[in-house]
Scaffold this active site. Sequence first.
Site, PDB file in Angstrom:
ATOM      1  N   GLY A  12      13.132  34.344  15.555  1.00 51.67           N
ATOM      2  CA  GLY A  12      13.702  34.251  14.596  1.00 51.67           C
ATOM      3  C   GLY A  12      13.924  35.588  13.660  1.00 51.67           C
ATOM      4  O   GLY A  12      12.897  36.296  13.759  1.00 51.67           O
ATOM      5  N   THR A 126       8.461  37.516  10.822  1.00 54.92           N
ATOM      6  CA  THR A 126       8.744  36.196  10.521  1.00 54.92           C
ATOM      7  C   THR A 126       8.780  35.924   9.008  1.00 54.92           C
ATOM      8  O   THR A 126       7.679  36.303   8.276  1.00 54.92           O
ATOM      9  CB  THR A 126       8.138  35.142  11.276  1.00 54.92           C
ATOM     10  OG1 THR A 126       8.482  33.736  10.819  1.00 54.92           O
ATOM     11  CG2 THR A 126       6.553  35.161  11.155  1.00 54.92           C
ATOM     12  N   ASP A 130       3.612  32.368   8.430  1.00 52.43           N
ATOM     13  CA  ASP A 130       2.317  31.641   9.181  1.00 52.43           C
ATOM     14  C   ASP A 130       1.568  32.067  10.261  1.00 52.43           C
ATOM     15  O   ASP A 130       1.025  31.371  11.157  1.00 52.43           O
ATOM     16  CB  ASP A 130       3.508  30.435   9.642  1.00 52.43           C
ATOM     17  CG  ASP A 130       4.264  30.665  10.668  1.00 52.43           C
ATOM     18  OD1 ASP A 130       4.376  32.113  11.038  1.00 52.43           O
ATOM     19  OD2 ASP A 130       4.772  29.944  11.684  1.00 52.43           O
TER      20      ASP A 130
END
Length: 321
Positions: A12, A126, A130
């Site tokens: 992403g 990102t 995470d």
Amino acid sequence: MIQTIGVLTSGGDAPGMNAAIRAVVRAGCANGLRVMGIQRGFQGLIDGEIKELTARDVSDTLQRGGTFLQSARCKAFMEEAGIVRAIEVARVFGIDAVVVIGGDGSFRGARDMSRLGMTAVGIPGTIDNDINCTEYTIGYDTALNTAMDAIDKIRDTISSHQRCSIVEVMGRGAGHIALSLSIANGAEAVIVPEKDFSIDEDVIKPIFACRNRGKKHYIIILAEGVGKAEEIKAAIHEKTGIEARISVLGYIQRGGSPTARDRMEASRMGAHAVEILLRGCDSRIVALQNGEITDIPIEEALNMKKSISESDLALTRILST
Ligand code: F6P
């Protein structure tokens, strides 16, 4: 001795990726390296979509959202044959190390390339924040600020109509975005995938408690990894009589010009990735630990799930009263 490095963005897109590419290119050039830009992530590497980037080629990119190298999710990289092919193509272009900017899926690709003989390092990019072992991933701050502004606007309307809003935010299987926003937006409740939850205990009970204290509108922040927005909406209406609306923020969180924090961390991380390669290291990712830029083995970042902050969860509960 490394002479030519390739840089790609994968998975992403995240605001600040352009700042990281720019830093890799300029720090590389400043150290006498040639830098090749690889379009469309690992897929572009396999397809040979590669061209040299000079310091001037990255002018006017620092402030732009998305990634000018573009990104892709590449199925061929799940198979050894795809990775071997990518390494062969990289060698044809004279590339002897690759900088991968992306999330955990992209780091698996980098680790596998390095196992098969191509030096590879990673930069955490990102919005989800995470990645284990790093306090920060590029794009997180911009995503938070964008979502925070959107939720402030939603608040105006639910306050005017004395309603409840369930705001679904991104994060894949992680709740870091949701939890940070629950503090930044003063949510009445937050639901994250890392914690088991019950609608009665974690949504209905806080709504009643807040109503008893005189509150007239309610914001519930829901991490997308939990799902269940419709179920929660129906339960709120049935058990409290309050009208609820669902807002899914979606890609609005991924776009836009990066904040100062994202531009700065991305610039530091990009330059550090080049430093790792100049030290002769392989299979490491750049990380932020105790506020300092450092680097750790990719394997370490991939081995454990990053835990959610218990103190922030407790803070949301206290402040929502
Ligand atoms: O990893 C970033 C992220 O935006 C996640 O928060 C989300 O679950 C996912 O990507 C969406 O992926 P796609 O780009 O395939 O829509």
